[in-house]
Design a protein around this motif. Sequence first.
Motif, PDB file in Angstrom:
ATOM      1  N   PHE A  36     -12.859   2.357  -0.315  1.00  0.00           N
ATOM      2  CA  PHE A  36     -13.503   2.566   0.982  1.00  0.00           C
ATOM      3  C   PHE A  36     -12.891   1.684   2.065  1.00  0.00           C
ATOM      4  CE2 PHE A  36     -17.294   3.770  -1.742  1.00  0.00           C
ATOM      5  CZ  PHE A  36     -17.205   5.132  -1.464  1.00  0.00           C
ATOM      6  N   GLU A  37     -12.548   0.442   1.684  1.00  0.00           N
ATOM      7  CA  GLU A  37     -12.065  -0.524   2.674  1.00  0.00           C
ATOM      8  C   GLU A  37     -10.651  -0.224   3.169  1.00  0.00           C
ATOM      9  OE1 GLU A  37     -14.800  -2.806  -0.169  1.00  0.00           O
ATOM     10  OE2 GLU A  37     -13.362  -1.165  -0.273  1.00  0.00           O
ATOM     11  N   LYS A  38      -9.768   0.230   2.271  1.00  0.00           N
ATOM     12  CA  LYS A  38      -8.346   0.365   2.626  1.00  0.00           C
ATOM     13  C   LYS A  38      -7.774   1.761   2.408  1.00  0.00           C
ATOM     14  CE  LYS A  38      -7.760  -4.161   3.308  1.00  0.00           C
ATOM     15  NZ  LYS A  38      -7.412  -4.729   4.597  1.00  0.00           N
ATOM     16  N   THR A  39      -7.998   2.334   1.240  1.00  0.00           N
ATOM     17  CA  THR A  39      -7.291   3.555   0.851  1.00  0.00           C
ATOM     18  C   THR A  39      -7.826   4.806   1.540  1.00  0.00           C
ATOM     19  OG1 THR A  39      -7.008   2.525  -1.313  1.00  0.00           O
ATOM     20  CG2 THR A  39      -6.461   4.852  -1.162  1.00  0.00           C
ATOM     21  N   GLY A  40      -9.144   4.914   1.603  1.00  0.00           N
ATOM     22  CA  GLY A  40      -9.752   6.117   2.161  1.00  0.00           C
ATOM     23  C   GLY A  40      -9.884   7.214   1.118  1.00  0.00           C
ATOM     24  N   ARG A  41     -10.586   8.291   1.492  1.00  0.00           N
ATOM     25  CA  ARG A  41     -10.921   9.348   0.527  1.00  0.00           C
ATOM     26  C   ARG A  41      -9.954  10.523   0.542  1.00  0.00           C
ATOM     27  NH1 ARG A  41     -17.400   9.180   0.126  1.00  0.00           N
ATOM     28  NH2 ARG A  41     -17.042  10.815  -1.382  1.00  0.00           N
ATOM     29  N   LYS A  42      -8.886  10.432   1.332  1.00  0.00           N
ATOM     30  CA  LYS A  42      -7.945  11.548   1.433  1.00  0.00           C
ATOM     31  C   LYS A  42      -7.385  11.881   0.036  1.00  0.00           C
ATOM     32  CE  LYS A  42      -4.100  13.089   4.278  1.00  0.00           C
ATOM     33  NZ  LYS A  42      -2.771  13.014   3.762  1.00  0.00           N
ATOM     34  N   GLY A  43      -7.448  13.160  -0.333  1.00  0.00           N
ATOM     35  CA  GLY A  43      -6.928  13.581  -1.633  1.00  0.00           C
ATOM     36  C   GLY A  43      -7.849  13.302  -2.800  1.00  0.00           C
ATOM     37  N   ILE A  44      -9.042  12.802  -2.502  1.00  0.00           N
ATOM     38  CA  ILE A  44     -10.013  12.473  -3.560  1.00  0.00           C
ATOM     39  C   ILE A  44     -11.190  13.439  -3.429  1.00  0.00           C
ATOM     40  CG2 ILE A  44     -11.641  10.702  -4.362  1.00  0.00           C
ATOM     41  CD1 ILE A  44      -9.532   8.615  -3.539  1.00  0.00           C
ATOM     42  N   ASP A  45     -11.568  14.064  -4.540  1.00  0.00           N
ATOM     43  CA  ASP A  45     -12.623  15.080  -4.501  1.00  0.00           C
ATOM     44  C   ASP A  45     -14.030  14.504  -4.574  1.00  0.00           C
ATOM     45  OD1 ASP A  45     -10.824  17.385  -4.472  1.00  0.00           O
ATOM     46  OD2 ASP A  45     -10.276  16.728  -6.481  1.00  0.00           O
ATOM     47  N   ALA A  46     -14.191  13.400  -5.261  1.00  0.00           N
ATOM     48  CA  ALA A  46     -15.501  12.750  -5.377  1.00  0.00           C
ATOM     49  C   ALA A  46     -15.263  11.279  -5.689  1.00  0.00           C
ATOM     50  CB  ALA A  46     -16.336  13.400  -6.472  1.00  0.00           C
ATOM     51  N   VAL A  47     -16.261  10.451  -5.368  1.00  0.00           N
ATOM     52  CA  VAL A  47     -16.137   9.010  -5.615  1.00  0.00           C
ATOM     53  C   VAL A  47     -17.285   8.533  -6.496  1.00  0.00           C
ATOM     54  CG1 VAL A  47     -16.132   6.702  -4.561  1.00  0.00           C
ATOM     55  CG2 VAL A  47     -14.962   8.596  -3.408  1.00  0.00           C
ATOM     56  N   ALA A  48     -16.924   7.782  -7.541  1.00  0.00           N
ATOM     57  CA  ALA A  48     -17.926   7.132  -8.393  1.00  0.00           C
ATOM     58  C   ALA A  48     -17.875   5.632  -8.105  1.00  0.00           C
ATOM     59  CB  ALA A  48     -17.630   7.389  -9.870  1.00  0.00           C
ATOM     60  N   VAL A  49     -19.017   5.066  -7.792  1.00  0.00           N
ATOM     61  CA  VAL A  49     -19.106   3.627  -7.530  1.00  0.00           C
ATOM     62  C   VAL A  49     -19.737   2.941  -8.739  1.00  0.00           C
ATOM     63  CG1 VAL A  49     -20.312   1.876  -6.136  1.00  0.00           C
ATOM     64  CG2 VAL A  49     -19.134   3.766  -5.009  1.00  0.00           C
ATOM     65  N   VAL A  50     -19.066   1.896  -9.213  1.00  0.00           N
ATOM     66  CA  VAL A  50     -19.587   1.096 -10.323  1.00  0.00           C
ATOM     67  C   VAL A  50     -20.385  -0.044  -9.710  1.00  0.00           C
ATOM     68  CG1 VAL A  50     -18.964  -0.263 -12.354  1.00  0.00           C
ATOM     69  CG2 VAL A  50     -17.582   1.722 -11.721  1.00  0.00           C
ATOM     70  N   SER A  51     -21.619  -0.198 -10.147  1.00  0.00           N
ATOM     71  CA  SER A  51     -22.512  -1.144  -9.498  1.00  0.00           C
ATOM     72  C   SER A  51     -23.368  -1.872 -10.527  1.00  0.00           C
ATOM     73  CB  SER A  51     -23.405  -0.369  -8.512  1.00  0.00           C
ATOM     74  OG  SER A  51     -24.266  -1.232  -7.824  1.00  0.00           O
ATOM     75  N   ALA A  52     -23.774  -3.080 -10.175  1.00  0.00           N
ATOM     76  CA  ALA A  52     -24.664  -3.880 -11.020  1.00  0.00           C
ATOM     77  C   ALA A  52     -25.488  -4.770 -10.095  1.00  0.00           C
ATOM     78  CB  ALA A  52     -23.841  -4.738 -11.993  1.00  0.00           C
ATOM     79  N   PRO A  53     -26.588  -5.328 -10.579  1.00  0.00           N
ATOM     80  CA  PRO A  53     -27.365  -6.230  -9.724  1.00  0.00           C
ATOM     81  C   PRO A  53     -26.526  -7.429  -9.268  1.00  0.00           C
ATOM     82  CG  PRO A  53     -28.614  -5.622 -11.690  1.00  0.00           C
ATOM     83  CD  PRO A  53     -27.205  -5.120 -11.888  1.00  0.00           C
ATOM     84  N   HIS A  74       0.792  -1.242   0.000  1.00  0.00           N
ATOM     85  CA  HIS A  74       0.000   0.000   0.000  1.00  0.00           C
ATOM     86  C   HIS A  74       0.824   1.292   0.000  1.00  0.00           C
ATOM     87  CE1 HIS A  74      -3.960  -2.124   1.342  1.00  0.00           C
ATOM     88  NE2 HIS A  74      -3.545  -2.474   0.157  1.00  0.00           N
ATOM     89  N   PRO A  75       1.877   1.400   0.823  1.00  0.00           N
ATOM     90  CA  PRO A  75       2.661   2.649   0.771  1.00  0.00           C
ATOM     91  C   PRO A  75       3.305   2.877  -0.601  1.00  0.00           C
ATOM     92  CG  PRO A  75       3.167   1.398   2.761  1.00  0.00           C
ATOM     93  CD  PRO A  75       2.356   0.501   1.887  1.00  0.00           C
ATOM     94  N   ALA A  76       3.741   1.791  -1.239  1.00  0.00           N
ATOM     95  CA  ALA A  76       4.375   1.914  -2.560  1.00  0.00           C
ATOM     96  C   ALA A  76       3.359   2.387  -3.606  1.00  0.00           C
ATOM     97  CB  ALA A  76       4.978   0.571  -2.977  1.00  0.00           C
ATOM     98  N   VAL A  77       2.133   1.878  -3.523  1.00  0.00           N
ATOM     99  CA  VAL A  77       1.080   2.288  -4.465  1.00  0.00           C
ATOM    100  C   VAL A  77       0.725   3.755  -4.226  1.00  0.00           C
ATOM    101  CG1 VAL A  77      -1.313   1.917  -5.191  1.00  0.00           C
ATOM    102  CG2 VAL A  77       0.157  -0.044  -4.729  1.00  0.00           C
ATOM    103  N   SER A  78       0.686   4.140  -2.971  1.00  0.00           N
ATOM    104  CA  SER A  78       0.371   5.526  -2.608  1.00  0.00           C
ATOM    105  C   SER A  78       1.402   6.488  -3.203  1.00  0.00           C
ATOM    106  CB  SER A  78       0.338   5.630  -1.089  1.00  0.00           C
ATOM    107  OG  SER A  78      -0.134   6.876  -0.710  1.00  0.00           O
ATOM    108  N   GLU A  79       2.676   6.117  -3.121  1.00  0.00           N
ATOM    109  CA  GLU A  79       3.753   6.940  -3.710  1.00  0.00           C
ATOM    110  C   GLU A  79       3.591   7.047  -5.223  1.00  0.00           C
ATOM    111  OE1 GLU A  79       7.857   5.937  -2.787  1.00  0.00           O
ATOM    112  OE2 GLU A  79       7.269   5.684  -0.682  1.00  0.00           O
ATOM    113  N   ALA A  80       3.276   5.914  -5.853  1.00  0.00           N
ATOM    114  CA  ALA A  80       3.098   5.902  -7.313  1.00  0.00           C
ATOM    115  C   ALA A  80       1.923   6.794  -7.706  1.00  0.00           C
ATOM    116  CB  ALA A  80       2.865   4.472  -7.794  1.00  0.00           C
ATOM    117  N   ARG A  81       0.887   6.803  -6.883  1.00  0.00           N
ATOM    118  CA  ARG A  81      -0.286   7.635  -7.155  1.00  0.00           C
ATOM    119  C   ARG A  81       0.073   9.121  -7.084  1.00  0.00           C
ATOM    120  NH1 ARG A  81      -3.706   5.065  -3.764  1.00  0.00           N
ATOM    121  NH2 ARG A  81      -3.546   6.652  -2.146  1.00  0.00           N
ATOM    122  N   MET A  82       0.911   9.486  -6.117  1.00  0.00           N
ATOM    123  CA  MET A  82       1.342  10.884  -5.998  1.00  0.00           C
ATOM    124  C   MET A  82       2.165  11.307  -7.221  1.00  0.00           C
ATOM    125  SD  MET A  82      -0.210  11.786  -3.405  1.00  0.00           S
ATOM    126  CE  MET A  82       0.332  13.482  -3.470  1.00  0.00           C
TER     127      MET A  82
END
Length: 198
Positions: free
Chosen positions: A117-134, A89-97
């Motif tokens: 939602f489960e791991k990363t959290g919304r820090k640094g994210i302005d809005a969240v789009a959830v992809v959903s299906a039945p 996770h820290p390595a992915v976070s660095e790559a994202r920056m």
Amino acid sequence: MTRPFVLGLTGSIGMGKSAVAAMMEEIGVPVFDADAQVRLMQGQNGALLPAIEAAFPGTTGPDGVDRVKLGAAVFGDDAALARLEAIVHPAVSEARMRFLEEHAVAPLVVYDIPLLFEKTGRKGIDAVAVVSAPAEAQRERVLARPGMTEEKFAQILARQMPDSEKRALANHIIDTGTSLAQTRAQVAALIERLIPTR
């Protein structure tokens, strides 16, 4: 200093998130794919190989991480999974920056993060789009994957926040229980809505 509007894209397994991310890329929006980044860092000569080998001896080789062996080492073992996540996770976070810096002039970027939602959290994210299906569409898609079993599917679902909760937390919902053309139209409309806000 202005920065792009950051849209987090997430959704449970089998909901069509990868297809939606690809549609966003086709429109020209830069997409950071967390899973692809992990595969790169765990692949041949990947940056995470030494740390993973040290924590889980015998799970890496000349081609990178042996996903079967590593999967067996962490499957159903919360402590082992936590050790692996502490490496990844820290390595992915660095790559994202770095990705954000590279696309600093874009009006919009997307972070494709399965466990937002489960791991990363919304820090640094302005809005969240959830992809959903039945649920039945999700189940059908997942069980059609090679090597997938009912047991594996149940374990994956147990680690993911229920779809209804994700939908409740979302700023935007993209429904993939429709045709590809309808999904594509929803994606285009969302991008259209987000970009003029800057």
